[in-house]
Design a protein around this motif. Structure first.
Motif, PDB file in Angstrom:
ATOM      1  N   ASP A  96      -3.825  -7.154  -3.560  1.00 44.76           N
ATOM      2  CA  ASP A  96      -4.553  -5.882  -3.564  1.00 44.76           C
ATOM      3  C   ASP A  96      -3.670  -4.723  -3.104  1.00 44.76           C
ATOM      4  OD1 ASP A  96      -6.646  -7.377  -4.418  1.00 44.76           O
ATOM      5  OD2 ASP A  96      -7.882  -7.122  -2.636  1.00 44.76           O
ATOM      6  N   ILE A  97      -2.926  -4.933  -2.051  1.00 43.70           N
ATOM      7  CA  ILE A  97      -2.030  -3.880  -1.557  1.00 43.70           C
ATOM      8  C   ILE A  97      -0.937  -3.613  -2.585  1.00 43.70           C
ATOM      9  CG2 ILE A  97      -0.400  -3.244   0.266  1.00 43.70           C
ATOM     10  CD1 ILE A  97      -3.298  -3.165   1.174  1.00 43.70           C
ATOM     11  N   ASP A  98      -0.424  -4.681  -3.216  1.00 46.52           N
ATOM     12  CA  ASP A  98       0.589  -4.517  -4.255  1.00 46.52           C
ATOM     13  C   ASP A  98       0.047  -3.679  -5.411  1.00 46.52           C
ATOM     14  OD1 ASP A  98       3.123  -5.191  -5.639  1.00 46.52           O
ATOM     15  OD2 ASP A  98       1.769  -6.299  -6.979  1.00 46.52           O
ATOM     16  N   THR A  99      -1.192  -3.928  -5.795  1.00 45.98           N
ATOM     17  CA  THR A  99      -1.812  -3.169  -6.880  1.00 45.98           C
ATOM     18  C   THR A  99      -1.929  -1.702  -6.514  1.00 45.98           C
ATOM     19  OG1 THR A  99      -3.056  -5.100  -7.624  1.00 45.98           O
ATOM     20  CG2 THR A  99      -3.882  -2.962  -8.299  1.00 45.98           C
ATOM     21  N   VAL A 100      -2.373  -1.419  -5.302  1.00 44.20           N
ATOM     22  CA  VAL A 100      -2.524  -0.027  -4.867  1.00 44.20           C
ATOM     23  C   VAL A 100      -1.165   0.667  -4.819  1.00 44.20           C
ATOM     24  CG1 VAL A 100      -3.115   1.421  -2.885  1.00 44.20           C
ATOM     25  CG2 VAL A 100      -4.658  -0.394  -3.608  1.00 44.20           C
ATOM     26  N   GLU A 101      -0.147  -0.034  -4.359  1.00 44.52           N
ATOM     27  CA  GLU A 101       1.159   0.606  -4.198  1.00 44.52           C
ATOM     28  C   GLU A 101       1.920   0.761  -5.508  1.00 44.52           C
ATOM     29  OE1 GLU A 101       3.223  -1.767  -1.343  1.00 44.52           O
ATOM     30  OE2 GLU A 101       2.267  -0.787   0.350  1.00 44.52           O
ATOM     31  N   ARG A 102       1.878  -0.254  -6.357  1.00 44.95           N
ATOM     32  CA  ARG A 102       2.747  -0.227  -7.536  1.00 44.95           C
ATOM     33  C   ARG A 102       2.040   0.145  -8.834  1.00 44.95           C
ATOM     34  NH1 ARG A 102       6.659  -4.882  -8.434  1.00 44.95           N
ATOM     35  NH2 ARG A 102       4.763  -6.046  -8.795  1.00 44.95           N
ATOM     36  N   HIS A 103       0.819  -0.288  -9.033  1.00 40.06           N
ATOM     37  CA  HIS A 103       0.186  -0.120 -10.334  1.00 40.06           C
ATOM     38  C   HIS A 103      -0.743   1.092 -10.416  1.00 40.06           C
ATOM     39  CE1 HIS A 103       1.799  -3.944 -11.588  1.00 40.06           C
ATOM     40  NE2 HIS A 103       1.334  -4.490 -10.485  1.00 40.06           N
ATOM     41  N   LEU A 104      -1.438   1.383  -9.352  1.00 36.51           N
ATOM     42  CA  LEU A 104      -2.442   2.442  -9.390  1.00 36.51           C
ATOM     43  C   LEU A 104      -1.882   3.816  -9.755  1.00 36.51           C
ATOM     44  CD1 LEU A 104      -5.472   2.710  -9.044  1.00 36.51           C
ATOM     45  CD2 LEU A 104      -5.087   3.286  -6.653  1.00 36.51           C
ATOM     46  N   PHE A 112      -4.689   2.485   3.416  1.00 38.65           N
ATOM     47  CA  PHE A 112      -5.496   1.410   2.850  1.00 38.65           C
ATOM     48  C   PHE A 112      -5.210   0.096   3.586  1.00 38.65           C
ATOM     49  CE2 PHE A 112      -6.096  -1.998  -0.282  1.00 38.65           C
ATOM     50  CZ  PHE A 112      -7.431  -1.791  -0.588  1.00 38.65           C
ATOM     51  N   HIS A 113      -3.933  -0.194   3.784  1.00 38.97           N
ATOM     52  CA  HIS A 113      -3.541  -1.425   4.474  1.00 38.97           C
ATOM     53  C   HIS A 113      -4.023  -1.418   5.913  1.00 38.97           C
ATOM     54  CE1 HIS A 113      -0.824  -3.885   6.959  1.00 38.97           C
ATOM     55  NE2 HIS A 113      -0.908  -4.734   5.957  1.00 38.97           N
ATOM     56  N   ASP A 114      -3.821  -0.292   6.610  1.00 35.71           N
ATOM     57  CA  ASP A 114      -4.217  -0.223   8.021  1.00 35.71           C
ATOM     58  C   ASP A 114      -5.724  -0.354   8.203  1.00 35.71           C
ATOM     59  OD1 ASP A 114      -1.573   0.057   8.643  1.00 35.71           O
ATOM     60  OD2 ASP A 114      -1.655   2.221   9.012  1.00 35.71           O
ATOM     61  N   ARG A 115      -6.498   0.267   7.316  1.00 34.84           N
ATOM     62  CA  ARG A 115      -7.954   0.127   7.409  1.00 34.84           C
ATOM     63  C   ARG A 115      -8.392  -1.305   7.146  1.00 34.84           C
ATOM     64  NH1 ARG A 115     -10.585   4.771   3.886  1.00 34.84           N
ATOM     65  NH2 ARG A 115      -8.902   4.096   2.563  1.00 34.84           N
ATOM     66  N   ALA A 116      -7.758  -1.939   6.157  1.00 39.03           N
ATOM     67  CA  ALA A 116      -8.106  -3.335   5.860  1.00 39.03           C
ATOM     68  C   ALA A 116      -7.733  -4.243   7.027  1.00 39.03           C
ATOM     69  CB  ALA A 116      -7.408  -3.797   4.588  1.00 39.03           C
ATOM     70  N   LEU A 117      -6.563  -4.029   7.600  1.00 36.85           N
ATOM     71  CA  LEU A 117      -6.126  -4.833   8.737  1.00 36.85           C
ATOM     72  C   LEU A 117      -7.031  -4.621   9.944  1.00 36.85           C
ATOM     73  CD1 LEU A 117      -4.020  -6.762   9.912  1.00 36.85           C
ATOM     74  CD2 LEU A 117      -2.677  -4.764  10.563  1.00 36.85           C
ATOM     75  N   ARG A 118      -7.373  -3.378  10.218  1.00 35.39           N
ATOM     76  CA  ARG A 118      -8.263  -3.073  11.339  1.00 35.39           C
ATOM     77  C   ARG A 118      -9.623  -3.741  11.137  1.00 35.39           C
ATOM     78  NH1 ARG A 118      -8.783   2.152  10.789  1.00 35.39           N
ATOM     79  NH2 ARG A 118      -6.586   2.470  11.212  1.00 35.39           N
ATOM     80  N   ALA A 119     -10.127  -3.679   9.902  1.00 37.32           N
ATOM     81  CA  ALA A 119     -11.435  -4.291   9.614  1.00 37.32           C
ATOM     82  C   ALA A 119     -11.387  -5.801   9.805  1.00 37.32           C
ATOM     83  CB  ALA A 119     -11.863  -3.959   8.188  1.00 37.32           C
TER      84      ALA A 119
END
Length: 191
Positions: A34-42, A3-10
């Motif tokens: 957003d990355i924190d939410t995906v990693e910790r909460h999702l 998720f992070h790599d795709r966002a960074l690439r975009a």
């Protein structure tokens, strides 16, 4: 990581115009909250959703099999729940979007203040910058409060709908128990 790599690439592949139109705070927000939410909460949220959903489904199934007449109440309550959930999702999504958008200017203002600190001090504009930040912060707090109100609205109605099903089950169990149609063990399990 994907998720992070795709966002960074975009972000890195966008045109310069994107950086002119998009506040820096919004970009920083994407890579922090957003990355924190995906990693910790999702993961926990998904696990809790499946656990609660499965438990509710099993409870409704057991009640419906043991007391089919509760379906007269359960089906309309579930339809009402579906409608309530649809209303919440629409308004909840919008308030969450507004809250997220209000968060970005805080980051941007902070970054711009740090970068221009010498200029601000040179021209004696500390009070102005502070009042600007308070306006940004006040807007952020209003959006947060709106999001909380929508969440509270929904979470106060769900127990009411659940109570309707419980009330129907209790009334049917008491009626059948008085007529000696239902065994005590079955009545206890349904309660």
């Amino acid at each position: 990581r994907r998720f992070h790599d795709r966002a960074l690439r975009a972000v890195l592949q966008t045109k310069v115009r994107f950086f002119d139109q998009t506040p820096t705070g919004r970009i920083i927000n994407r890579f922090s909250k957003d990355i924190d939410t995906v990693e910790r909460h999702l993961p926990g949220d998904v696990q809790q959703t499946f656990g609660s959903g499965l438990q509710s489904l099993v409870n409704l199934l057991v009640i419906s099999i043991a007391l089919p007449m509760t379906l007269c109440v359960t089906v309309p309550v579930l339809a009402l729940y579906w409608r309530l959930q649809h209303l919440y999702r629409c308004s909840g999504r919008e308030t969450k979007r507004l809250f997220s958008m209000a968060k970005s200017p805080r980051f941007g203002h902070y970054k711009e203040t740090i970068e221009a600190l010498e200029i601000i001090r040179t021209f004696g504009r500390q009070q102005y910058v502070t009042s600007q930040f308070h306006e940004v912060l006040t807007h952020h707090q209003r959006m947060f409060f709106g999001m909380i109100l929508v969440n509270r609205w929904f979470s106060s109605r769900i127990p009411l709908l659940t109570s309707l099903i419980s009330l129907a089950v209790i009334c049917i169990v008491v009626t059948l128990a008085q007529q000696h149609v239902l065994l005590a063990g079955t009545a206890g399990m349904l309660m």
